[in-house]
Write a protein that holds these residues in place. Structure first.
Motif, mmCIF file in Angstrom:
data_model
loop_
_atom_site.group_PDB
_atom_site.id
_atom_site.type_symbol
_atom_site.label_atom_id
_atom_site.label_comp_id
_atom_site.label_asym_id
_atom_site.label_seq_id
_atom_site.Cartn_x
_atom_site.Cartn_y
_atom_site.Cartn_z
ATOM 1 N N LEU A 19 0.826 -1.207 0.000
ATOM 2 C CA LEU A 19 0.000 0.000 0.000
ATOM 3 C C LEU A 19 0.862 1.260 0.000
ATOM 4 O O LEU A 19 0.587 2.217 -0.743
ATOM 5 C CB LEU A 19 -0.934 -0.012 1.210
ATOM 6 N N LEU A 20 1.933 1.273 0.781
ATOM 7 C CA LEU A 20 2.788 2.457 0.822
ATOM 8 C C LEU A 20 3.572 2.634 -0.480
ATOM 9 O O LEU A 20 3.791 3.764 -0.930
ATOM 10 C CB LEU A 20 3.748 2.366 2.010
ATOM 11 N N THR A 21 3.971 1.532 -1.099
ATOM 12 C CA THR A 21 4.645 1.631 -2.401
ATOM 13 C C THR A 21 3.710 2.239 -3.437
ATOM 14 O O THR A 21 4.097 3.118 -4.224
ATOM 15 C CB THR A 21 5.116 0.254 -2.864
ATOM 16 N N MET A 189 -7.015 6.041 2.584
ATOM 17 C CA MET A 189 -8.066 6.959 2.136
ATOM 18 C C MET A 189 -7.990 7.189 0.626
ATOM 19 O O MET A 189 -9.019 7.216 -0.057
ATOM 20 C CB MET A 189 -7.978 8.274 2.895
ATOM 21 N N ASP A 190 -6.782 7.342 0.087
ATOM 22 C CA ASP A 190 -6.630 7.531 -1.355
ATOM 23 C C ASP A 190 -7.058 6.293 -2.122
ATOM 24 O O ASP A 190 -7.660 6.391 -3.206
ATOM 25 C CB ASP A 190 -5.182 7.877 -1.696
ATOM 26 N N LEU A 191 -6.740 5.127 -1.590
ATOM 27 C CA LEU A 191 -7.151 3.891 -2.254
ATOM 28 C C LEU A 191 -8.669 3.817 -2.348
ATOM 29 O O LEU A 191 -9.227 3.482 -3.399
ATOM 30 C CB LEU A 191 -6.606 2.675 -1.497
ATOM 31 N N GLY A 192 -9.357 4.160 -1.256
ATOM 32 C CA GLY A 192 -10.812 4.133 -1.275
ATOM 33 C C GLY A 192 -11.414 5.174 -2.195
ATOM 34 O O GLY A 192 -12.463 4.954 -2.799
ATOM 35 N N ALA A 193 -10.743 6.317 -2.305
ATOM 36 C CA ALA A 193 -11.282 7.406 -3.125
ATOM 37 C C ALA A 193 -11.036 7.211 -4.607
ATOM 38 O O ALA A 193 -11.823 7.692 -5.436
ATOM 39 C CB ALA A 193 -10.674 8.730 -2.673
ATOM 40 N N THR A 194 -9.948 6.499 -4.979
ATOM 41 C CA THR A 194 -9.571 6.433 -6.397
ATOM 42 C C THR A 194 -9.617 5.038 -7.017
ATOM 43 O O THR A 194 -9.797 4.909 -8.220
ATOM 44 C CB THR A 194 -8.151 6.999 -6.599
ATOM 45 N N ILE A 195 -9.458 4.013 -6.214
ATOM 46 C CA ILE A 195 -9.408 2.638 -6.737
ATOM 47 C C ILE A 195 -10.558 1.788 -6.191
ATOM 48 O O ILE A 195 -11.343 1.220 -6.941
ATOM 49 C CB ILE A 195 -8.065 1.959 -6.377
#
Length: 363
Positions: A19-21, A189-195
């Protein structure tokens, strides 16, 4: 529905690294993220987190820049009059957030900027999510955030259809990377918003696809199950416009939703009350003479749908320049009724005033 297969234990270090990568390569570039991890401006992070509680990022960026231009520091916010703060917040909705920002800014100026979860949690208007977000993003404290995006990502990762708040928080705490807690929170949060979006998750490019129970089930959008929404209540009301779209009689609203804002004089209709009766009651309260029905405006809020009948009216009360007042979207919709009209409203009103006055008396 195909049941989710029995899932093996989630390999936490592998999930953290993946996730961090992904985040380092694909994370969103947002203005409040300027600066090194753990060394960001807490004021900018705090304003952003409060604003984005009820506003999508794409739209919130405009409001954020406007608010930071008006109040570039916590000192500027604390020193500003509340009317100026509400005006800068205009259009964002949920105005209690702006009032609490203003109150908390005063506390910060007096007592100093908090640097811990407990310190942020003690401020007006700051709950567990915001305290965890600011303390981790600005100070790198090991606090996991829990919002809608986090809930969806973790429910799918663990194939949990009915995730409770304690369940989500426990999973978020367990997954949090202790070395980069702020970045990890932003990554989820970015993963949920974009992917890992609600209706169209892009599982084929998700960094967590190899471990995702919802993806393995073949029906990722079934996780989590939709929340039961409270029924929307319709509220009938009347308002009077004394003036025009540039200058009008305004009054200060009270209540949790629009409290502190200025607005056109208005009254909620009682269940057994006609429009005419409510209008007469309103005009008596503001010492005005009703005139033309300008139109009906509808406005949707979280659990309410307001249906507002708007009348012109005459009154000796002084008018306020509309551009100087903090108004809700509802009031801007009302003023929008007049965009096609030019000149004085009362030229129209005078020709039909007798007709509408008779309607009010006999309805």
């Amino acid at each position: 529905m195909t049941a989710a297969p029995a899932q093996q234990a989630i390999p936490i270090p592998a999930v953290q690294q993946a996730l961090l990568t992904w985040f380092d390569q694909s994370g969103r570039s947002l203005p409040w993220r300027a600066g090194a991890e753990g060394a960001r401006d807490p004021y900018r992070v705090w304003v952003a987190e409060i604003l984005l509680q009820q506003t999508q990022v794409a739209r919130g960026l405009v409001y954020y820049e406007r608010f930071l231009t008006a109040f570039p520091s916590v000192e500027a916010l604390a020193e500003a009059p509340i009317d100026a703060v509400l005006k800068a917040w205009e259009g964002c909705g949920y105005y209690a957030r702006a009032r609490n920002l203003h109150r908390a800014a005063g506390v910060i100026v007096a007592d100093g900027m908090p640097s811990t979860y407990a310190g942020w949690l003690a401020l007006p208007g700051v709950g567990p999510y915001t305290a965890a977000a600011v303390s981790s993003l600005a100070f790198n404290e090991g606090r996991a955030v829990n919002d809608g995006n986090v809930r969806r990502v973790l429910a799918r990762l663990y194939s949990e259809r009915l995730p409770t708040e304690p369940w989500v928080q426990a999973r978020a705490d367990a997954l949090l990377d202790p070395g980069r807690p702020g970045a990890f929170n932003e990554a989820v949060m970015d993963l949920g918003a974009t992917i890992c979006t609600p209706k169209a998750p892009r599982c084929e490019v998700c960094p967590l696809a190899a471990w995702c129970g919802a993806r393995a089930s073949g029906q990722p959008t079934a996780f989590p199950a939709p929340k039961v929404r409270a029924a929307v209540r319709e509220v009938q009301a009347v308002a009077v416009l004394i003036g025009n779209e540039h200058s009008a009689v305004l009054e200060r609203r009270d209540g949790a939703l629009l409290g502190g804002l200025m607005g056109l004089p208005s009254e909620i209709r009682e269940p057994d009350e006609t429009v005419a009766q409510a209008l007469a009651r309103l005009c008596t309260r503001v010492d005005a003479k009703p005139g033309v029905l300008l139109g009906t405006v509808t406005h949707n809020m979280t659990h309410r749908r307001i249906v507002l009948d708007v009348y012109s009216a005459k009154s000796a009360h002084p008018k306020t320049p509309v551009q100087d007042a903090a108004l809700s979207r509802l009031d801007h919709k009302v003023l929008g009724l007049l965009e096609s009209q030019r000149g004085s409203l009362f030229e129209v009103q005078d020709s039909v005033e007798g007709i509408y006055s008779q309607r009010v008396e006999t309805a």
